[in-house]
Design an enzyme around this catalytic site. Sequence first.
Site, mmCIF file in Angstrom:
data_model
loop_
_atom_site.group_PDB
_atom_site.id
_atom_site.type_symbol
_atom_site.label_atom_id
_atom_site.label_comp_id
_atom_site.label_asym_id
_atom_site.label_seq_id
_atom_site.Cartn_x
_atom_site.Cartn_y
_atom_site.Cartn_z
ATOM 1 N N THR A 7 0.817 -1.214 0.000
ATOM 2 C CA THR A 7 0.000 0.000 0.000
ATOM 3 C C THR A 7 0.854 1.268 0.000
ATOM 4 O O THR A 7 0.325 2.372 -0.143
ATOM 5 C CB THR A 7 -0.943 0.013 1.212
ATOM 6 O OG1 THR A 7 -0.179 -0.204 2.409
ATOM 7 C CG2 THR A 7 -1.982 -1.100 1.097
ATOM 8 N N HIS A 18 7.991 0.002 6.484
ATOM 9 C CA HIS A 18 8.548 0.723 7.628
ATOM 10 C C HIS A 18 8.874 -0.291 8.712
ATOM 11 O O HIS A 18 8.593 -1.496 8.568
ATOM 12 C CB HIS A 18 7.591 1.809 8.119
ATOM 13 C CG HIS A 18 6.210 1.331 8.443
ATOM 14 N ND1 HIS A 18 5.923 0.542 9.543
ATOM 15 C CD2 HIS A 18 5.024 1.520 7.809
ATOM 16 C CE1 HIS A 18 4.635 0.273 9.582
ATOM 17 N NE2 HIS A 18 4.052 0.852 8.531
ATOM 18 N N HIS A 71 6.735 -3.197 9.979
ATOM 19 C CA HIS A 71 6.547 -4.416 9.190
ATOM 20 C C HIS A 71 7.606 -5.476 9.490
ATOM 21 O O HIS A 71 7.475 -6.617 9.027
ATOM 22 C CB HIS A 71 6.628 -4.099 7.686
ATOM 23 C CG HIS A 71 5.517 -3.241 7.180
ATOM 24 N ND1 HIS A 71 5.725 -2.015 6.584
ATOM 25 C CD2 HIS A 71 4.174 -3.421 7.177
ATOM 26 C CE1 HIS A 71 4.566 -1.490 6.221
ATOM 27 N NE2 HIS A 71 3.604 -2.313 6.581
ATOM 28 N N LYS A 103 -8.401 -1.149 10.882
ATOM 29 C CA LYS A 103 -8.830 0.108 10.279
ATOM 30 C C LYS A 103 -10.266 0.425 10.693
ATOM 31 O O LYS A 103 -11.122 -0.463 10.744
ATOM 32 C CB LYS A 103 -8.750 0.035 8.753
ATOM 33 C CG LYS A 103 -7.328 -0.167 8.222
ATOM 34 C CD LYS A 103 -6.453 1.028 8.514
ATOM 35 C CE LYS A 103 -5.040 0.833 8.012
ATOM 36 N NZ LYS A 103 -4.171 1.965 8.351
ATOM 37 N N ARG A 145 -10.206 1.971 3.209
ATOM 38 C CA ARG A 145 -8.979 2.467 2.594
ATOM 39 C C ARG A 145 -9.300 3.092 1.238
ATOM 40 O O ARG A 145 -10.251 2.682 0.574
ATOM 41 C CB ARG A 145 -7.987 1.313 2.367
ATOM 42 C CG ARG A 145 -7.443 0.674 3.629
ATOM 43 C CD ARG A 145 -6.594 -0.518 3.254
ATOM 44 N NE ARG A 145 -6.105 -1.243 4.415
ATOM 45 C CZ ARG A 145 -4.928 -1.060 4.997
ATOM 46 N NH1 ARG A 145 -4.128 -0.118 4.517
ATOM 47 N NH2 ARG A 145 -4.550 -1.766 6.034
ATOM 48 N N GLN A 202 -7.170 -13.471 1.083
ATOM 49 C CA GLN A 202 -5.964 -13.919 1.780
ATOM 50 C C GLN A 202 -6.017 -15.416 2.056
ATOM 51 O O GLN A 202 -4.991 -16.097 2.024
ATOM 52 C CB GLN A 202 -5.750 -13.131 3.075
ATOM 53 C CG GLN A 202 -4.321 -13.332 3.600
ATOM 54 C CD GLN A 202 -4.009 -12.538 4.843
ATOM 55 O OE1 GLN A 202 -3.663 -13.111 5.862
ATOM 56 N NE2 GLN A 202 -4.116 -11.229 4.758
ATOM 57 N N ASP A 260 -2.893 -8.914 14.377
ATOM 58 C CA ASP A 260 -4.103 -8.449 13.697
ATOM 59 C C ASP A 260 -4.501 -9.339 12.522
ATOM 60 O O ASP A 260 -5.574 -9.177 11.939
ATOM 61 C CB ASP A 260 -3.922 -7.002 13.229
ATOM 62 C CG ASP A 260 -2.806 -6.854 12.196
ATOM 63 O OD1 ASP A 260 -1.895 -7.708 12.169
ATOM 64 O OD2 ASP A 260 -2.830 -5.881 11.426
ATOM 65 N N LYS A 267 3.490 5.077 20.269
ATOM 66 C CA LYS A 267 3.490 4.086 19.202
ATOM 67 C C LYS A 267 4.900 3.766 18.742
ATOM 68 O O LYS A 267 5.712 4.654 18.483
ATOM 69 C CB LYS A 267 2.651 4.588 18.027
ATOM 70 C CG LYS A 267 2.379 3.517 16.980
ATOM 71 C CD LYS A 267 1.355 3.992 15.963
ATOM 72 C CE LYS A 267 1.045 2.891 14.965
ATOM 73 N NZ LYS A 267 0.043 3.330 13.973
ATOM 74 N N LYS A 322 7.391 5.357 15.323
ATOM 75 C CA LYS A 322 7.057 6.725 14.954
ATOM 76 C C LYS A 322 8.041 7.694 15.599
ATOM 77 O O LYS A 322 8.443 7.517 16.746
ATOM 78 C CB LYS A 322 5.638 7.073 15.417
ATOM 79 C CG LYS A 322 4.534 6.320 14.686
ATOM 80 C CD LYS A 322 4.307 6.906 13.302
ATOM 81 C CE LYS A 322 3.087 6.273 12.646
ATOM 82 N NZ LYS A 322 2.830 6.832 11.314
ATOM 83 N N THR A 323 8.407 8.728 14.859
ATOM 84 C CA THR A 323 9.235 9.807 15.393
ATOM 85 C C THR A 323 8.493 11.113 15.147
ATOM 86 O O THR A 323 7.411 11.124 14.558
ATOM 87 C CB THR A 323 10.610 9.860 14.704
ATOM 88 O OG1 THR A 323 10.412 10.207 13.328
ATOM 89 C CG2 THR A 323 11.318 8.506 14.776
#
Length: 420
Positions: free
Chosen positions: A40, A45, A48, A82, A86, A172, A193, A230, A233-234
């Site tokens: 996507t 990142h 994953h 979600k 999307r 899937q 998830d 989280k 994340k920065t």
Amino acid sequence: MDLLKDLEWRGITYQQTDADGLKDLLNKESISIYCGIDPTADSMHIGHLLPFLTLRRFQNQGHRPLVLVGGATGLIGDPSGKNEERKLQTVEAIQGNVASIKGQLQSIFDFEGENGAVMVNNYDWIGAMDVVTFLRDFGKHVGVNYMLAKDTISSRLESGISFTEFTYTILQAMDFNHLYDNYNCKLQIGGSDQWGNITTGLELIRRTHEEETKAFGFTIPLVTKADGTKFGKTESGAVWLDPKKTSPYEFYQFWINAADADVVKYLKYFTFLSHEEIEALAASVETEPHLRKAQKTLAEEMTKLIHGEEAFDQAIRITQALFSGDIKSLSASEILEGFKDVPSFEQAKGEEIGLIDLLVNAKISPSKRQAREDVGNGAIYINGERITDLQHVMGEGDKIEGQFTIIRRGKKKYFRVQYV
């Protein structure tokens, strides 16, 4: 220690469909195992990483990884985690993302030898399928009540879910079924998830095969930080694997800044260090935290894994130059990495300018009076060297590769002057 016990020690095991059955299978034979990602975005990142690194642990024990990039499922959208639909992406965008992500996955797995990893794309078996085949051969085997019981679907019933995302779990499941038939794949690994999607795959395999099937599901916990914020994340956003989106220096800095409360968990999750090595680093966190041995090791292992030895060496050079103030030792490309987020100012290349005027024009000092005070008091550094001459005119010697000057005001306020 065997593989499953090692995963438990590392805290990687979350749910298994049949722990005893999987243990017996792994003790008897080498198997094919798959883990997938939907493209996507044009880069993975660090959020994953854990499922794929877990898949690599299976490869290190002699099993074959099937690395799936969802060229088809990426066009649909996984409702897992979600709260809303999307936005659908074009086929061209998804195909471009597939190509980018494949390259990143190649840094994690060994694609050579008997148990070399195999890269697969579900667009190859789903993309050309007609709707009648989908409904008759697959939709017929998955009950609506069964799907409604899935958390990923039931949680969306009030806010709304399209038929497109409603059917995602079947797509899937088709992946697992296809890999079971064509690659003898007996295990799917995914994040916590993905439990609903994995179990749907097992249900489809069971319903479409007359013989007794032996397939398994294994999920991994969500990575969390001790302070409740989280992971991954920065202030500037996600930590990407693409060096153009997150530079190797920034990547290195993310890991080296891990909190003492998190670093041992990250060493267990993300590195291939032995238990003894990790326990020694854990002891160092307790007895000599100021040395930050665990963080340095974590940053080294992760940067080398994703970006390679040369990128790690560059990250170290930038880090050391910033610590020592020896900015002149850096190249222009390293300046861009190390000072990516500091305030910047563009100065005409051929224009002669005095330091005082530059400080004011670049808003490093608020006025000429303050600029003169800053220089006179020794608060201004050019590329790491203190300048106290009020008459100093910026020359070629002040420019790194003719492109940049790094000015520091006080102890920590950096500014980048770029010559255009």
